[in-house]
Design an enzyme around this catalytic site. Structure first.
Site, mmCIF file in Angstrom:
data_model
loop_
_atom_site.group_PDB
_atom_site.id
_atom_site.type_symbol
_atom_site.label_atom_id
_atom_site.label_comp_id
_atom_site.label_asym_id
_atom_site.label_seq_id
_atom_site.Cartn_x
_atom_site.Cartn_y
_atom_site.Cartn_z
ATOM 1 N N ASP A 32 0.842 -1.206 0.000
ATOM 2 C CA ASP A 32 0.000 0.000 0.000
ATOM 3 C C ASP A 32 0.873 1.250 0.000
ATOM 4 O OD1 ASP A 32 -2.774 -0.916 0.148
ATOM 5 O OD2 ASP A 32 -2.190 -1.790 2.069
ATOM 6 N N ASP A 172 -10.298 -5.524 -1.371
ATOM 7 C CA ASP A 172 -9.325 -4.980 -0.422
ATOM 8 C C ASP A 172 -9.989 -4.204 0.707
ATOM 9 O OD1 ASP A 172 -7.107 -3.941 0.827
ATOM 10 O OD2 ASP A 172 -6.466 -2.673 -0.838
HETATM 11 C C1 DX5 Z 1 -6.789 0.445 2.689
HETATM 12 C C2 DX5 Z 1 -5.676 -0.411 2.112
HETATM 13 C C3 DX5 Z 1 -5.820 -1.868 2.450
HETATM 14 C C4 DX5 Z 1 -5.850 -2.142 3.918
HETATM 15 C C5 DX5 Z 1 -6.062 -3.576 4.254
HETATM 16 O O1 DX5 Z 1 -6.723 1.721 2.231
HETATM 17 O O2 DX5 Z 1 -5.628 -0.309 0.721
HETATM 18 O O3 DX5 Z 1 -4.871 -2.655 1.750
HETATM 19 O O4 DX5 Z 1 -4.693 -1.687 4.552
HETATM 20 O O5 DX5 Z 1 -6.028 -3.695 5.641
HETATM 21 P P1 DX5 Z 1 -7.232 -4.288 6.498
HETATM 22 O O6 DX5 Z 1 -7.315 -5.754 6.136
HETATM 23 O O7 DX5 Z 1 -6.766 -4.052 7.886
HETATM 24 O O8 DX5 Z 1 -8.462 -3.546 6.134
HETATM 25 ZN ZN ZN Z 2 -4.529 -1.840 -0.455
#
Ligand code: DX5
Ligand code: ZN
Length: 214
Positions: A32, A172
């Site tokens: 990310d 996601d």
């Molecule tokens: C949100 C990100 C995700 C997120 C996933 O903006 O793109 O990839 O960090 O994390 P969890 O599973 O904690 O929602």
């Molecule tokens: Zn993400």
């Protein structure tokens, strides 16, 4: 369903987390990237961090939640990801960006926020390799899964069939041992899991629990 792990919100240090994930059963690493402009959060990556990502044996996907997309595509193509995904809402120059990512020998993905109409993607669906259906508002790890996502996946699956398109469908945000059960009914190709795995003491135990449902 394959599992891609996001380490945005992690219990251990960046380097320790990457080592654990490399040894784990995770199928992909989900990187990310946030710039403090497109979203409030910022994720600075040093040269050492980029090198560690490049060396990591897991296949990688880069998720850009940034403006200035070409700059970030240049920076993150260095880690040789399989796919670079950008946020649909971050640009209007889709044709140009899709071609630009292809020049880096990467597949192309577009992420779409929960509040954006899916129809906006229609002109690009036969040109890209994946759609990342955001099941939370982009910007932070550890948010709650938005249930309407399930309908959006079903709709995109229908469109994929009608258009005879080949893009993969990834989801996601907010995936855990309970929401994975709902996702199982609509079967996306890949799910991104963050804090459920990297926020825990034992990553393998968490992954095993999820894998039971795949
Ligand atoms: C949100 C990100 C995700 C997120 C996933 O903006 O793109 O990839 O960090 O994390 P969890 O599973 O904690 O929602
Ligand atoms: Zn993400």
């Amino acid at each position: 369903m394959k599992i891609s792990v996001s380490f945005l919100k992690a219990r251990y240090s960046f380097f320790k987390t990457l080592t654990f994930l490399e040894k784990s059963s995770a199928d992909y690493l989900h990187v990310d990237v946030m710039d403090g402009l497109f979203v409030n959060n910022r994720t600075p990556f040093s040269k050492e961090m980029l090198d560690a990502l490049k060396r990591n044996k897991k296949p990688k996907e880069v998720h850009l939640m940034t403006l200035h997309l070409k700059k970030f595509i240049d920076i993150f193509s260095y880690i040789e990801p399989e796919v670079i995904v950008y946020e649909f809402e971050a640009t209007t120059k889709h044709e140009e960006l899709i071609s630009y990512i292809k020049t880096k020998n990467c597949r192309v993905g577009i992420a779409i926020s929960p509040l954006t109409n899916l129809d906006y993607l229609l002109p690009y669906l036969t040109e890209i390799d994946m759609v990342l259906v955001m099941s939370v508002i982009p910007g932070y790890g550890g948010q709650k899964f938005i249930p309407d996502t399930l309908k959006r996946i079903e709709k995109l699956k229908k469109i994929r069939k009608e258009k005879k398109a080949n893009f993969l469908l990834h989801v996601d945000g907010g995936v855990n041992e309970s929401t994975i059960l709902d996702l199982k009914s609509v079967k996306p190709d890949r799910v991104v899991v963050g804090s459920y795995v990297c926020g825990a003491v034992d990553f393998d135990k968490q992954l095993e629990k999820l894998e039971e449902y795949l």
